[in-house]
Motif scaffolding. Structure first.
Motif, short mmCIF file in Angstrom:
data_model
loop_
_atom_site.label_atom_id
_atom_site.label_comp_id
_atom_site.label_asym_id
_atom_site.label_seq_id
_atom_site.Cartn_x
_atom_site.Cartn_y
_atom_site.Cartn_z
N LEU A 27 40.51 47.69 53.77
CA LEU A 27 40.42 48.76 54.76
C LEU A 27 39.48 49.87 54.29
N ARG A 28 38.88 49.70 53.13
CA ARG A 28 38.06 50.74 52.51
C ARG A 28 36.64 50.22 52.22
N SER A 29 36.20 49.23 52.99
CA SER A 29 34.89 48.64 52.70
C SER A 29 33.73 49.56 53.06
N ASP A 30 34.03 50.71 53.65
CA ASP A 30 32.99 51.70 53.92
C ASP A 30 32.94 52.78 52.85
N GLN A 31 33.79 52.66 51.83
CA GLN A 31 33.86 53.67 50.78
C GLN A 31 32.89 53.35 49.63
N HIS A 32 32.28 54.39 49.07
CA HIS A 32 31.24 54.19 48.06
C HIS A 32 31.76 53.43 46.85
N GLY A 33 32.96 53.79 46.36
CA GLY A 33 33.48 53.13 45.17
C GLY A 33 33.71 51.65 45.37
N VAL A 34 34.19 51.27 46.55
CA VAL A 34 34.41 49.86 46.85
C VAL A 34 33.08 49.14 47.00
N GLN A 35 32.13 49.77 47.67
CA GLN A 35 30.82 49.14 47.85
C GLN A 35 30.11 48.96 46.51
N LYS A 36 30.28 49.92 45.63
CA LYS A 36 29.65 49.82 44.30
C LYS A 36 30.23 48.64 43.53
N HIS B 27 45.47 52.85 53.84
CA HIS B 27 44.16 53.50 53.87
C HIS B 27 43.77 54.02 52.49
N GLN B 28 44.77 54.30 51.65
CA GLN B 28 44.49 54.82 50.32
C GLN B 28 44.22 53.72 49.31
N ILE B 29 44.89 52.56 49.44
CA ILE B 29 44.89 51.59 48.34
C ILE B 29 44.38 50.20 48.71
N ASN B 30 44.13 49.93 49.96
CA ASN B 30 43.74 48.58 50.36
C ASN B 30 42.23 48.47 50.45
N PRO B 31 41.58 47.74 49.54
CA PRO B 31 40.11 47.69 49.56
C PRO B 31 39.55 47.09 50.84
N THR C 185 30.24 44.30 52.79
CA THR C 185 31.14 44.60 51.68
C THR C 185 32.46 43.86 51.87
N PHE C 186 33.00 43.89 53.08
CA PHE C 186 34.22 43.16 53.36
C PHE C 186 34.04 41.67 53.08
N THR C 187 32.94 41.10 53.53
CA THR C 187 32.68 39.68 53.34
C THR C 187 32.62 39.33 51.85
N THR C 188 31.97 40.17 51.07
CA THR C 188 31.90 39.97 49.63
C THR C 188 33.27 40.11 48.99
N LEU C 189 34.02 41.11 49.41
CA LEU C 189 35.37 41.31 48.86
C LEU C 189 36.26 40.09 49.11
N ARG C 190 36.20 39.55 50.33
CA ARG C 190 37.09 38.43 50.67
C ARG C 190 36.73 37.21 49.84
#
Length: 268
Positions: free
Chosen positions: A234-243, A228-232, A257-262
């Protein structure tokens, strides 16, 4: 090798879970009770290292757990069945030969004194399941769905399916030990740093994992609190990851965000 000692809720004999390395970066997980020579293995893509371990340590194979159909998870199954006649538990996929018990979401099986619940986690493949055992601590054998700091590629399923599958796993207790099937942690953390650049927990864990790998040790198991701390993924709702994801594509929602990350990870 790492040896994770666990016990169940009823104080039955202790369990240990150890990795049997296979191929370049696979782990075949060996589950045993310290009071019994009978063991279980998870996703034996290659029979040879399993047989070598069993013979070296005087063990017998009683159960095999299969998470999905890919050959690097099932390739050793036929030889292990031929030599040991184990009970084989896996998904509802008739293309996987040798499975005795084909389980679906919510089914349970008793393995090495622990009751494992089956969780359907399509995304990497459509037949993918995970095995979760509550207890002290909880255990999760998740194949190629959840990795430390990452998740599996979408070979058959959709981003929607994988996001939903990861959300199921993320809802498990924070102290759940995560036994993923591959040693991908360092590469995943390098991507995680790009996807969540202001996350200091990633920097700290990356250095820790580098030291572990330099000693020839596995970075697994992880645990859900850490993920939960380090896996993007699992963090696709977090502002820093979305940015960060917004520089690569759509990042208006957790799913987009998850789709873009993958997709970003696939070409990283």
């Amino acid at each position: 090798m790492v040896k994770s000692m666990t016990c169940n809720e009823d104080n039955d004999p202790m369990l240990s879970v150890t990795p049997i390395p296979a191929f370049n970066d696979n782990y075949i997980w060996l589950i045993r009770q310290d009071t019994s020579p009978e063991v279980a293995v998870v996703d034996p893509g290659d029979a040879s290292p399993v047989i070598e371990t069993l013979e070296r340590e005087g063990l017998t194979l009683g159960t095999v757990l299969i998470t999905h159909h890919h050959h690097d998870h099932t390739g050793g199954l036929a030889e292990l069945i031929r030599q040991y006649r184990p009970r084989v538990i896996g998904p509802q996929n008739p293309d996987i030969e040798g499975i005795d018990e084909r389980l679906v979401e919510g089914d349970e099986c008793l393995v090495m004194g622990r009751r494992f619940e089956v969780i359907e986690v399509p995304g990497h493949t459509l037949d993918h399941i995970a095995f979760f055992a509550a207890g002290i601590p909880p255990l999760l054998f998740c194949g190629d769905t959840l990795f430390s700091a990452g998740c599996g590629r979408l070979f058959e399923g959709s981003p929607e399916q994988m996001h939903a599958s990861l959300s199921k796993l993320a809802a498990l207790p924070n102290d759940t030990l995560v036994f993923a099937a591959h040693e991908y942690t360092l590469a995943n953390l390098r991507f995680a740093k790009a996807a969540d650049p202001d996350n200091a927990a990633i920097d700290k864990y990356l250095e820790e994992c580098r030291r572990v790998r330099e000693q020839g040790k596995p970075t697994l198991p992880s645990n859900l609190a850490r993920e939960h701390q380090i896996n993007p993924f699992l963090r696709s709702d977090q502002h820093g990851v979305q940015k960060a994801a917004a520089t690569q594509g759509d990042a208006n929602t957790a799913l987009s965000t998850f789709t873009t990350l993958r997709a970003w990870k696939d070409r990283f």
